[in-house]
Design a protein around this motif. Structure first.
Motif, mmCIF file in Angstrom:
data_model
loop_
_atom_site.group_PDB
_atom_site.id
_atom_site.type_symbol
_atom_site.label_atom_id
_atom_site.label_comp_id
_atom_site.label_asym_id
_atom_site.label_seq_id
_atom_site.Cartn_x
_atom_site.Cartn_y
_atom_site.Cartn_z
ATOM 1 N N VAL A 23 0.801 -1.148 -0.038
ATOM 2 C CA VAL A 23 -0.034 -0.005 0.015
ATOM 3 C C VAL A 23 0.678 1.173 -0.112
ATOM 4 O O VAL A 23 0.694 2.332 -0.758
ATOM 5 C CB VAL A 23 -0.924 0.067 1.209
ATOM 6 N N THR A 24 1.987 1.312 0.723
ATOM 7 C CA THR A 24 2.738 2.356 0.800
ATOM 8 C C THR A 24 3.276 2.787 -0.569
ATOM 9 O O THR A 24 3.615 3.718 -0.982
ATOM 10 C CB THR A 24 3.956 2.076 1.857
ATOM 11 N N ARG A 25 3.942 1.605 -1.346
ATOM 12 C CA ARG A 25 4.357 1.862 -2.613
ATOM 13 C C ARG A 25 3.402 2.292 -3.683
ATOM 14 O O ARG A 25 3.757 3.217 -4.516
ATOM 15 C CB ARG A 25 4.877 0.328 -3.200
ATOM 16 N N LEU A 26 2.072 1.891 -3.553
ATOM 17 C CA LEU A 26 0.902 2.473 -4.187
ATOM 18 C C LEU A 26 0.662 3.818 -3.926
ATOM 19 O O LEU A 26 0.488 4.675 -5.008
ATOM 20 C CB LEU A 26 -0.227 1.458 -4.015
ATOM 21 N N ILE A 27 0.838 4.271 -3.006
ATOM 22 C CA ILE A 27 0.494 5.620 -2.480
ATOM 23 C C ILE A 27 1.800 6.506 -3.179
ATOM 24 O O ILE A 27 1.394 7.588 -3.589
ATOM 25 C CB ILE A 27 0.768 5.980 -0.822
ATOM 26 N N HIS A 28 2.842 5.929 -2.963
ATOM 27 C CA HIS A 28 4.081 6.697 -3.648
ATOM 28 C C HIS A 28 3.972 6.548 -5.268
ATOM 29 O O HIS A 28 4.989 7.235 -5.975
ATOM 30 C CB HIS A 28 5.427 6.373 -3.062
ATOM 31 N N GLU A 29 3.003 5.583 -5.747
ATOM 32 C CA GLU A 29 3.142 5.669 -7.012
ATOM 33 C C GLU A 29 4.480 5.126 -7.915
ATOM 34 O O GLU A 29 4.938 5.518 -8.969
ATOM 35 C CB GLU A 29 2.604 6.632 -7.990
ATOM 36 N N GLU B 204 13.441 0.670 -5.175
ATOM 37 C CA GLU B 204 13.894 0.248 -3.912
ATOM 38 C C GLU B 204 13.957 1.648 -3.251
ATOM 39 O O GLU B 204 14.937 2.423 -3.612
ATOM 40 C CB GLU B 204 15.277 -0.574 -3.995
ATOM 41 N N PRO B 205 13.285 1.725 -2.074
ATOM 42 C CA PRO B 205 13.582 2.989 -1.532
ATOM 43 C C PRO B 205 14.801 3.214 -0.773
ATOM 44 O O PRO B 205 15.215 1.956 -0.256
ATOM 45 C CB PRO B 205 12.281 2.899 -0.390
ATOM 46 N N THR B 206 15.247 4.317 -0.546
ATOM 47 C CA THR B 206 16.271 4.659 0.365
ATOM 48 C C THR B 206 15.996 5.707 1.399
ATOM 49 O O THR B 206 14.991 6.337 1.314
ATOM 50 C CB THR B 206 17.481 5.294 -0.543
ATOM 51 N N MET B 207 16.934 5.938 2.450
ATOM 52 C CA MET B 207 16.591 6.858 3.511
ATOM 53 C C MET B 207 16.202 8.139 2.965
ATOM 54 O O MET B 207 15.640 9.259 3.082
ATOM 55 C CB MET B 207 17.568 6.859 4.605
ATOM 56 N N GLU B 208 17.511 8.735 2.053
ATOM 57 C CA GLU B 208 17.442 10.027 1.467
ATOM 58 C C GLU B 208 16.299 10.159 0.597
ATOM 59 O O GLU B 208 15.630 11.203 0.361
ATOM 60 C CB GLU B 208 18.711 10.259 0.757
ATOM 61 N N GLY B 209 16.095 9.212 -0.179
ATOM 62 C CA GLY B 209 15.126 9.260 -1.274
ATOM 63 C C GLY B 209 13.470 9.224 -0.768
ATOM 64 O O GLY B 209 12.635 9.961 -1.278
ATOM 65 N N ALA B 210 13.299 8.637 0.517
ATOM 66 C CA ALA B 210 12.002 8.598 0.959
ATOM 67 C C ALA B 210 11.710 10.049 1.652
ATOM 68 O O ALA B 210 10.578 10.552 1.530
ATOM 69 C CB ALA B 210 12.190 7.569 2.446
ATOM 70 N N ILE B 211 12.728 10.966 2.115
ATOM 71 C CA ILE B 211 12.432 12.084 2.427
ATOM 72 C C ILE B 211 12.134 12.978 1.469
ATOM 73 O O ILE B 211 11.461 13.875 1.423
ATOM 74 C CB ILE B 211 13.870 12.559 3.356
ATOM 75 N N ASP B 212 12.894 12.606 0.338
ATOM 76 C CA ASP B 212 12.670 13.448 -0.897
ATOM 77 C C ASP B 212 11.536 13.512 -1.399
ATOM 78 O O ASP B 212 11.142 14.405 -2.403
ATOM 79 C CB ASP B 212 13.898 13.260 -2.087
ATOM 80 N N PHE B 213 10.660 12.700 -1.387
ATOM 81 C CA PHE B 213 9.241 12.373 -1.857
ATOM 82 C C PHE B 213 8.437 13.695 -1.152
ATOM 83 O O PHE B 213 7.371 13.944 -2.034
ATOM 84 C CB PHE B 213 8.716 11.086 -1.518
ATOM 85 N N TYR B 214 8.683 14.191 -0.051
ATOM 86 C CA TYR B 214 7.814 15.214 0.492
ATOM 87 C C TYR B 214 8.076 16.609 -0.137
ATOM 88 O O TYR B 214 9.286 16.769 -0.576
ATOM 89 C CB TYR B 214 8.115 15.179 2.212
ATOM 90 N N LYS B 215 7.195 17.222 -0.365
ATOM 91 C CA LYS B 215 7.142 18.724 -0.933
ATOM 92 C C LYS B 215 8.127 19.408 -0.103
ATOM 93 O O LYS B 215 8.312 19.612 0.949
ATOM 94 C CB LYS B 215 5.897 19.402 -0.851
#
Length: 869
Positions: A164-170, A176-187
């Motif tokens: 579900v989390t992957r679907l929300i991020h589309e 494959e998520p990373t620490m930095e990449g996960a933060i960069d999804f936020y506006k």
């Protein structure tokens, strides 16, 4: 008969409505007038399945078993005599369908002036049976709620997202998520800064976070999400952060649109029952409507000229201070609205409670308030009602508290105070957040949602106190309403279920562990009844005895026990039944399904209930049939080996003695022959015969010494002063060393003791010293150095020379063999190292060698330590 008014007279109180909603499974009133009688309301009758049935409701006590009824009535009698205020009982009731329900009765003894002399109990019913099905339903709801889950292992630094989390991020499947990449999804900006700050705070303090933020998906779409997270600590160090992730875009957009629409309208009042006011803050001009004056018993004209001072003169002086502080907070932007409750003077001289609400409509360029609009509402009746409810709440047997809209305490029960460790201090009028400063934002959000009309609850929730202790609570928060059906605040109910939760968790873990061990055990396990019936067996015991699980159901352990072992088994079992022992273990035989015997080790333990009654036995079987067979074979083999060993020893002694006798006799005859006929020994064949006899005698002596070493197992070791033996040996071979040009270097300290046989140690030292002299190198100045090194349990004696050396790659495996020589020396027999190695090993030592041809040799002898005398 208990009068039905017990329910009718209390239906109008908000508290009882709240309690009824909390305990919607019904109510029961119990009274003793001569005999005990009980009256159940329709809610309880419905819970028990009798509503709308042709079958007449038989009565509460008739639905209990006689033992349960007697025990319950004894408890009630005790409660009545001790005049307990808070009561809680668990009872078993049979429903109309025959199902046995577990019911919890939460109640109190009525002791006010309206109660009878005999005492009357009122209980609120909670059906614990249904809660299991409700919990299961909630679990299913969570499965389909589409709320994503995420986790970050801080050691690896790699996030985990569920589907579900992957679907929300589309994101695509390969992403494959990373620490930095996960933060960069936020506006970028406030949202990204907020999530970084919350994450860092969670790692530093352990506080959880819940934020509504804008996400930029993989496909570059803006989406509102709700991120919840908390940290897991081990040894005070964060090791994992995890939480949930929810798509709230549609809901958030609707909320923002609604807020935008609300801002289009002024904060105005619909209806003629509210007083309105408008205040020009800069000039002090005020405008009131007629209703504003009517609330205080005046006509508006009676109060003219009207201004801000008119308002302040009518207010209670103490409440005026509170109102001023709330106005200041509103003006400084700390709150969006001005909202306050205070008392004002009525025309008749009394004081009326007023609720004021207001909002600044316009602001100056300097950010100062200009025009403010608001309302007055008469809440006097509600306040009096609240005061009455406060009295009722203070006597409630459960943990319950009543708050106003600012989450300040209006009323609190003694149970609430004790459960929250508040002691005897007063909390009335104080903010809940002042009393509990550690209150997190999630709770504040729940309070605000309930003030907006929502009801929030949880059957069980985990809380971590500031001191690290864990608390489990069942709770519910819901709004309470005044007579105008307007929310006046919230009521909060809590129940500490920590003990129940811990017991439940331990029981679940214990039962699961036992079941797993039972099913997967490498030994046979069974649960056996008091009569010997097999109640349950695992697969291993089926394999051992040959019966299937269904076949075991028709057997007892007596049926398949070997007749000769049954009596001893039953004797031990009876000792367990009589309480003389808790367990026993025996070897016994069973009869396999195919008819052959099975030997086993049986261990039996008993399981009793809280009253000591035996519930069942746990039996454990280890199949030792193969072991018993092997033991019999080993015993026979050992006996045969011992007999053969004795014969071999006798043979060795006979051979050694007889050969030596014959060899000695032959050599004596040759010596006599040589004395009488010396000319014969000039013949080559006679000379060879004499030499062969001498060699045969030496060989017999060598073999005899080896036999003696190998048979010398029972000789006690002595304390041997190694340094003295070394000195004696060096002194005796010194002429030989000088003749051969070998320097003897003794670096072994005095008073060095080892454990062994003195004669063996003298022989060992002599052999290695003479070898170092015999196998010197004629090409260089030779030496033999002797030194000692101490280890934990041994002394290492090193014999180092720079002689001829040995090619160990070629001859290493043959070095200590019998009759193995590696140099053409006139005295080489190939027996010395063989005998020496046997002597060393016979006294518990060992020997190793390092050597290089043309360089030299070092023998290391390890001998057991001994204490100084």
């Amino acid at each position: 008969m208990i009068p039905s008014s017990i329910f009718d007279n209390t239906t109008k109180t908000d508290l009882l409505n709240f309690l009824r909603s909390q305990y919607s499974d019904g109510m029961v009133a119990i009274q003793k007038i001569g005999e005990w009688t009980a009256e159940c309301n329709e809610g309880l009758i419905g819970t028990l399945g009798f509503s709308g049935k042709e079958v007449q409701f038989p009565g509460l006590f008739d639905l209990m078993s006689n033992p349960d009824k007697d025990e319950f009535l004894l408890c009630l009698e005790k409660d009545r005599q001790e005049k307990k205020e808070a009561l809680k009982h668990i009872v078993k009731l049979q429903s109309e369908s025959g199902k046995l329900l577990t019911i919890r009765l939460n109640g109190f003894l009525i002791t006010d002036s309206e109660a009878t002399e005999m005492g009357e109990f009122v209980f609120f019913v909670e059906n614990l049976t249904d809660s299991l099905e409700k919990d299961k339903f909630h679990h299913q709801c969570n499965l389909i709620s589409k709320i994503g889950y995420w986790s970050i292992n801080l050691e690896k630094g790699i996030p985990e997202w569920n589907e579900v989390t992957r679907l929300i991020h589309e994101v695509p499947d390969h992403f494959e998520p990373t620490m930095e990449g996960a933060i960069d999804f936020y506006k970028e900006g406030k949202c990204r800064d907020a999530i970084k700050k919350a994450f860092e705070n969670t790692l530093a303090t352990g506080e959880s976070f819940e934020l509504d933020l804008i996400l930029i998906t993989y496909t570059k779409k803006e989406k509102w999400v709700r991120a919840f997270g908390q940290a897991e600590f081990v040894g005070g160090k964060p090791v994992r952060v995890y939480g949930t992730f929810q798509d709230i875009h549609s809901k958030k957009i609707a909320q923002l649109n609604w807020e935008a629409e609300q801002e289009k309208f002024k904060y105005a009042i619909q209806g003629t029952n509210l007083g309105t006011w408008e205040w020009d803050v800069e000039t002090g001009v005020t405008i009131f409507n007629e209703r504003w004056a009517e609330i205080l018993g005046y006509k508006l004209s009676e109060l003219e000229p009207i201004n801000l001072q008119t308002w302040q003169d009518l207010m209670d002086p103490e409440d005026l201070k509170v109102a001023d502080s709330k106005l200041k907070a509103c003006f400084e932007g700390e709150t969006d609205y001005y909202e306050c409750e205070f008392r004002m003077k009525h025309k008749d001289g009394s004081r009326k409670w007023i609720q004021a609400r207001g909002k600044v409509l316009t602001w100056s360029e300097n950010g100062e308030p200009k025009i403010m609009f608001g309302t007055h509402q008469d809440i006097n009746f509600s306040k009096i009602k609240v005061q009455k409810q406060a009295i009722f709440i203070s006597q409630a047997p459960i943990a319950i508290a009543m708050f106003d809209k600012e989450i300040k305490y209006l009323a609190v029960s003694s149970k609430w105070m004790s459960d929250n460790d508040l002691g005897a201090k007063s909390v009335i009028g104080k903010s809940h957040y002042e009393v509990f400063p550690e209150m997190d934002e999630n709770w504040k959000k729940i309070h605000q949602e309930c003030l907006a009309g929502a009801t929030k609850s949880s059957r069980e929730e985990r809380f971590v106190r500031k001191d690290g202790t864990v608390l489990w609570l069942s709770w519910e928060v819901k709004p309470w309403y005044d007579e105008g059906n307007v929310i006046g605040g919230i009521i909060m109910y809590t129940e500490d279920i920590t003990a129940h939760k811990l017991v439940s968790e331990k029981l679940d873990i214990s039962l699961n562990a036992f079941q797993q061990n039972f099913e997967n055990a490498g030994i046979g396990m069974a649960i056996v009844s008091l009569e010997g019936k097999w109640l349950n067996v695992n697969e291993k015991i089926c394999a051992i005895l040959g019966y299937s699980k269904s076949e075991f159901n028709d057997l007892t352990f007596q049926d398949i026990t070997h007749p000769k072992d049954l009596e001893s088994d039953l004797t031990f079992l009876q000792d367990v039944i009589d309480g003389k022992r808790q367990t026993y273990q025996i070897q016994k035989r069973y009869i396999h399904k195919l008819g052959h015997e099975i030997s086993a080790i049986l261990a039996v333990s008993v399981v009793r209930d809280s009253k000591g009654k035996i519930l069942y036995f746990i039996s454990q079987l280890i199949d030792i049939t193969a072991l018993r067979s092997a033991q019999n074979q080993i015993s026979a083999l050992l006996k045969t080996t011992q007999d053969q060993n004795e014969r071999l020893k006798n043979f060795a002694h006979i051979v050694s003695h007889n050969l030596r006798s014959h060899s000695s006799g032959m050599n004596m005859l040759l010596e006599l022959l040589e004395f009488e006929h010396p000319d014969l020994f000039e013949m080559e064949i006679i000379s060879l015969l004499k030499k062969g006899g001498i060699n045969l005698s030496e060989t017999i002596e060598h073999l005899t010494e080896i036999v003696n070493i190998n048979l010398n197992e029972s000789v006690d070791y002595e304390q041997v002063e190694l340094s003295k033996i070394l000195s004696k040996t060096i002194e005796s071979v010194c002429p030989m060393a000088k003749q051969e040009g070998v320097e003897l270097i003794n670096e072994v300290s005095d008073e060095l003791y080892v454990a062994g046989i003195p004669a063996y140690i003298e022989s060992i030292v002599l052999n290695f010293v003479t070898n170092g002299i015999k196998y010197r190198s004629p090409e260089r100045e030779s030496y033999l150095k002797i030194e000692a090194k101490e280890h934990k349990e041994t002394f290492e004696i090193r014999f180092e020379d720079n002689g001829l050396g040995i090619d160990l790659e070629k001859n290493g495996e043959l070095l200590f063999g019998m009759y193995k020589t590696f140099h053409r020396h006139k005295d080489s027999r190939g027996i010395g190292l063989f005998i020496t190695k046997n002597q060393i090993e016979s006294i518990g030592g060992s020997v190793s060698v390092k050597s290089k041809e043309g360089v030299g040799t070092t023998f290391s002898v390890f001998l057991l330590k001994d204490q100084k005398p």
